[in-house]
Design an enzyme around this catalytic site. Structure first.
Site, short mmCIF file in Angstrom:
data_model
loop_
_atom_site.label_atom_id
_atom_site.label_comp_id
_atom_site.label_asym_id
_atom_site.label_seq_id
_atom_site.Cartn_x
_atom_site.Cartn_y
_atom_site.Cartn_z
N LYS A 1 -8.32 14.02 -3.47
CA LYS A 1 -8.81 13.52 -2.19
C LYS A 1 -8.73 14.60 -1.12
CE LYS A 1 -5.96 11.16 0.21
NZ LYS A 1 -4.91 10.17 0.04
N LYS B 1 2.54 2.03 3.40
CA LYS B 1 1.77 2.20 4.63
C LYS B 1 1.97 1.04 5.59
CE LYS B 1 -2.49 4.47 2.91
NZ LYS B 1 -2.41 4.18 1.49
N LYS C 1 -8.07 -1.49 3.29
CA LYS C 1 -7.44 -0.17 3.42
C LYS C 1 -7.46 0.30 4.88
CE LYS C 1 -6.41 2.02 0.17
NZ LYS C 1 -5.12 2.22 -0.57
N ASP D 1 0.81 -1.22 0.00
CA ASP D 1 0.00 0.00 0.00
C ASP D 1 0.84 1.27 0.00
OD1 ASP D 1 -3.01 1.05 1.87
OD2 ASP D 1 -2.35 1.35 -0.20
N1 LIG Z 1 -2.65 7.98 -3.72
C1 LIG Z 1 -3.07 6.91 -4.35
O1 LIG Z 1 -3.51 6.97 -5.49
C2 LIG Z 1 -2.94 5.59 -3.66
C3 LIG Z 1 -2.31 5.51 -2.43
C4 LIG Z 1 -2.18 4.28 -1.82
C5 LIG Z 1 -2.66 3.15 -2.45
N2 LIG Z 1 -3.28 3.27 -3.65
C6 LIG Z 1 -3.78 2.05 -4.26
O2 LIG Z 1 -3.28 1.94 -5.60
C7 LIG Z 1 -4.24 1.22 -6.38
C8 LIG Z 1 -4.50 1.98 -7.66
O3 LIG Z 1 -5.01 3.25 -7.36
P1 LIG Z 1 -5.64 4.07 -8.59
O4 LIG Z 1 -6.07 5.39 -8.04
O5 LIG Z 1 -4.73 4.04 -9.75
O6 LIG Z 1 -6.92 3.18 -8.88
P2 LIG Z 1 -7.72 2.98 -10.26
O7 LIG Z 1 -8.99 2.33 -9.90
O8 LIG Z 1 -7.73 4.23 -11.04
O9 LIG Z 1 -6.78 1.95 -11.07
C9 LIG Z 1 -6.80 0.58 -10.82
C10 LIG Z 1 -6.75 -0.14 -12.15
O10 LIG Z 1 -6.64 -1.52 -11.91
C11 LIG Z 1 -7.40 -2.21 -12.86
N3 LIG Z 1 -7.59 -3.55 -12.34
C12 LIG Z 1 -8.44 -3.97 -11.39
N4 LIG Z 1 -8.26 -5.31 -11.18
C13 LIG Z 1 -7.24 -5.70 -11.99
C14 LIG Z 1 -6.57 -6.92 -12.23
N5 LIG Z 1 -6.91 -8.03 -11.58
N6 LIG Z 1 -5.56 -6.95 -13.13
C15 LIG Z 1 -5.20 -5.83 -13.79
N7 LIG Z 1 -5.81 -4.63 -13.62
C16 LIG Z 1 -6.82 -4.58 -12.74
C17 LIG Z 1 -8.63 -1.35 -13.03
O11 LIG Z 1 -9.28 -1.61 -14.28
C18 LIG Z 1 -8.03 0.05 -12.99
O12 LIG Z 1 -7.70 0.50 -14.27
C19 LIG Z 1 -5.47 1.04 -5.50
O13 LIG Z 1 -5.46 -0.24 -4.91
C20 LIG Z 1 -5.27 2.07 -4.41
O14 LIG Z 1 -5.91 1.73 -3.19
C21 LIG Z 1 -3.44 4.44 -4.28
O1 LIG Z 2 -2.02 7.23 1.39
P1 LIG Z 2 -3.17 7.77 2.17
O2 LIG Z 2 -3.56 9.15 1.74
O3 LIG Z 2 -3.00 7.65 3.64
O4 LIG Z 2 -4.40 6.79 1.86
C1 LIG Z 2 -5.21 6.98 0.75
C2 LIG Z 2 -6.60 6.78 1.25
O5 LIG Z 2 -6.84 7.75 2.25
C3 LIG Z 2 -7.52 6.96 0.10
O6 LIG Z 2 -8.85 6.91 0.54
C4 LIG Z 2 -7.25 5.85 -0.89
O7 LIG Z 2 -8.09 6.00 -1.94
C5 LIG Z 2 -5.86 5.90 -1.41
O8 LIG Z 2 -5.65 4.70 -2.11
C6 LIG Z 2 -4.83 6.00 -0.32
O9 LIG Z 2 -4.63 4.73 0.25
#
Ligand SMILES: NC(=O)c1ccc[n+]([C@@H]2O[C@H](COP(=O)([O-])OP(=O)(O)OC[C@H]3O[C@@H](n4cnc5c(N)ncnc54)[C@H](O)[C@@H]3O)[C@@H](O)[C@H]2O)c1
Ligand SMILES: O=P([O-])([O-])O[C@@H]1[C@@H](O)[C@H](O)[C@@H](O)[C@H](O)[C@@H]1O
Length: 541
Positions: free
Chosen positions: A421, A497, A380, A331
């Site tokens: 966010k 995280k 999460k 994460d």
């Molecule tokens: N700041 C952040 O953006 C942040 C921080 C921490 C964690 N994350 C994590 O990162 C991940 C991606 O975030 P995001 O904002 O890009 O999300 P998003 O939903 O925009 O992108 C995720 C992508 O994964 C694809 N997907 C889903 N299942 C799949 C699979 N089995 N194989 C291949 N592709 C698949 C979806 O079609 C989508 O395009 C999430 O799990 C999120 O919780 C994001």
């Molecule tokens: O990194 P961070 O801002 O603590 O945590 C975020 C969450 O607060 C948010 O809701 C989630 O969508 C992101 O994937 C990310 O995990």
């Protein structure tokens, strides 16, 4: 086979080499303990610790300890591929666009004026470390973090990946609504040429509201390891891309949707053997992310989990150890939690007794949509809640055994705000003589612009770790052969995280400690002591 992104190396050192073969000559350590050859940096490092024995309640004996290690760094960076699972998502499309913009040195117009490509938010590309003090003036000398060791430059990454959505990266970039139109226009053609490979999709693991995206899925099931073998072929295909310039290695990173936790079941995913048998049998409790992890481990490609689910069930960890492959997670630590891990570290180490932490955020991107489903939110909630444990446990003056602050995490899906966010936090603490301190934070995090640099840091660091090996000395003799760090790359914790650590080892969440560990391990690889910040040279004269 869908075309992959290909990085035409434009990052060249003075002598015209690309980063794939330039040997860093930015830094030379002049020491009898450091030897440079054309291909390697070898260092002898004395690791100094303090061994403590408790002899009675509140009474300890401390004993300085020294362990001598030999480190070896392969100086040839090679040609590196980055394959993203979830490539068509907000993070995947944004980090790809960012690398293209940096590689081409783009400048674009915005309402606030011109903006140019940068790697802000990347600890390796955007921050510096103190190397030492100037021999003449005694002033601190700080160097770009990226220059302490020969690391791959993100501009030279060959990019590819998978997504259950067939949308090409240009349309995915539009769908994400993260980047400025002027910038998108400049890279649209190149982004449109990138099409994600079909991926393993097992609906039960992500929210039902994701089903309408799933038009690009691998046929059949995971049974007979079919999906594992296809993913391995995909990795090899990217590696062989433009045969003459085959890749030296591929790093795979999960930035796909958050999955629900998988149940840990004896006989199913508790050991490497049972896990492989379960996948062979098509067992329903094996998630897509675990299938990717198994494929990468068997292919020898480091696999990093940027999401909070328990991809690394015990069987995966055992398999990685058996293969000597690297895994890391979980994460990305991008916004609210990164702030928390710094603020809690500061407050508790200042002797202020945090008694309550309330963390709320709402966001409107697809990640938020997926997290609006309880099982995915629970993954999460776990990763966001455990981040204070080590800091609380370390302070027995403020907290009795088992005592900890109230801590709640709330996430709501509000489509209107998109990727921007809103994180609202309240920190409540007891201070001197019965007083209280309340700290309220309102933090607008542009989620994908904060996470994308972390993807770069995770990939560059994981690749760097594949070129570092070590051996220890005992009884004055070095052990015979060099070996790699443990398969679980806890050195990645600064970007995560819920840091995964080798079984039985402690989890460190304090942000400053995490950064110090990364810095000092890299310093040790060139025979340099940790930076103590004692600055005795400015105190003892
Ligand atoms: N700041 C952040 O953006 C942040 C921080 C921490 C964690 N994350 C994590 O990162 C991940 C991606 O975030 P995001 O904002 O890009 O999300 P998003 O939903 O925009 O992108 C995720 C992508 O994964 C694809 N997907 C889903 N299942 C799949 C699979 N089995 N194989 C291949 N592709 C698949 C979806 O079609 C989508 O395009 C999430 O799990 C999120 O919780 C994001
Ligand atoms: O990194 P961070 O801002 O603590 O945590 C975020 C969450 O607060 C948010 O809701 C989630 O969508 C992101 O994937 C990310 O995990």
């Amino acid at each position: 086979m869908a075309p992959h992104a290909v990085a035409e190396p434009s990052y060249r050192s003075e002598n015209g080499h690309t980063s794939s073969d330039v040997h860093t000559d930015f830094l030379t350590v002049n020491s009898p303990n450091v030897v440079y050859t054309e291909t390697e940096i070898k260092s002898k490092y004395t690791y100094r610790t303090t061994s403590v024995t408790k002899i009675a309640e509140g009474k300890y004996v401390a004993e300085p300890k020294e362990t001598v290690y030999d480190f070896k760094v392969d100086r040839k960076v090679g040609k590196v591929g980055m394959m993203l699972v979830g490539w068509g998502g907000n993070n995947g499309s944004t980090v790809t666009a960012g690398i293209i913009a940096n590689r081409r040195g783009l400048v674009w117009d915005t309402r606030e004026g011109k903006r140019e490509a940068n790697y802000y938010g990347s600890v390796l590309m955007g921050s510096t470390i103190k190397l030492g003090t100037d021999a003449k003036t005694g002033r601190d000398v700080n160097i770009p973090f990226h220059n302490i060791l020969p690391m791959v430059h993100p501009n030279d990454l060959v990019i590819g990946g998978w997504d259950i959505s067939s949308t090409n990266l240009a349309d995915a970039m539009d769908r994400a609504a993260v980047l400025e139109p002027a910038l998108k226009k400049m890279i649209r053609d190149e982004m449109a040429s990138y099409k994600p490979l079909p991926s393993a999709y097992y609906p039960d693991f992500i929210a039902a509201n994701q089903e309408d995206r799933a038009d690009n899925v691998l046929e059949g099931s995971k049974a007979s390891l079919a999906h594992v073998e296809q993913i391995r072929r995909d990795i090899r295909d990217l590696s062989d891309f433009k045969d003459a310039n085959g890749l030296d290695k591929v790093i795979v990173l999960w930035t796909a949707n958050t999955e629900r936790y998988a149940d840990i079941i004896d006989g199913v995913n508790d050991t490497a053997e049972n896990l492989l048998s379960s996948i062979e049998a098509g067992h329903g409790e094996i998630s897509p992310s675990t299938v990717f992890a198994v494929a990468c481990i068997q292919e020898g490609s480091p696999f990093i989990n940027g999401s909070p689910q328990n991809t690394f069930v015990p069987g995966v960890i055992e398999l990685a150890e058996q293969h000597g492959s690297f895994i890391g997670g979980d994460d990305f630590k991008s916004g609210q939690t990164k702030m928390k891990s710094a603020l809690v570290d500061f407050l508790i180490n200042a002797g202020i007794k945090l008694t309550s932490i309330a963390s709320y955020n709402h966001l409107g991107n697809n990640d938020g949509k997926n997290l609006s489903s309880q099982k995915q939110f629970r993954s999460k909630e776990i990763s966001k809640s455990n981040v204070v444990d080590d800091m609380v446990e370390a302070n027995s003056v403020l907290y009795k055994k088992g005592e900890h602050p109230d801590h709640t995490v709330v996430i709501k899906y509000m489509p209107a705000v998109g990727d921007n966010k809103r994180a609202l936090d309240e920190y409540y603490a007891e201070i001197f003589m019965g007083g209280h301190q309340t700290i309220s934070l309102f933090n607008v995090c542009e989620d994908s612009l904060l996470a994308s640099p972390l993807i770069i840091d995770l990939v560059i660091t994981a690749e760097m770790m594949t070129r570092i090996s070590w051996k220890s000395h005992s009884d004055g003799r070095a052990s015979d052969d060099y070996k790699g760090f443990h398969s679980v790359l806890s050195v990645l914790s600064y970007m995560l995280k819920a840091p995964l650590t080798p079984p039985g080892t402690p989890v460190v969440n304090a942000l400053a400690k995490q950064r110090a560990a990364l810095t000092n391990i890299f310093r040790a690889c060139v025979g340099l002591e940790p930076e103590s910040d004692m600055t005795l040279e400015h105190k003892l004269f």
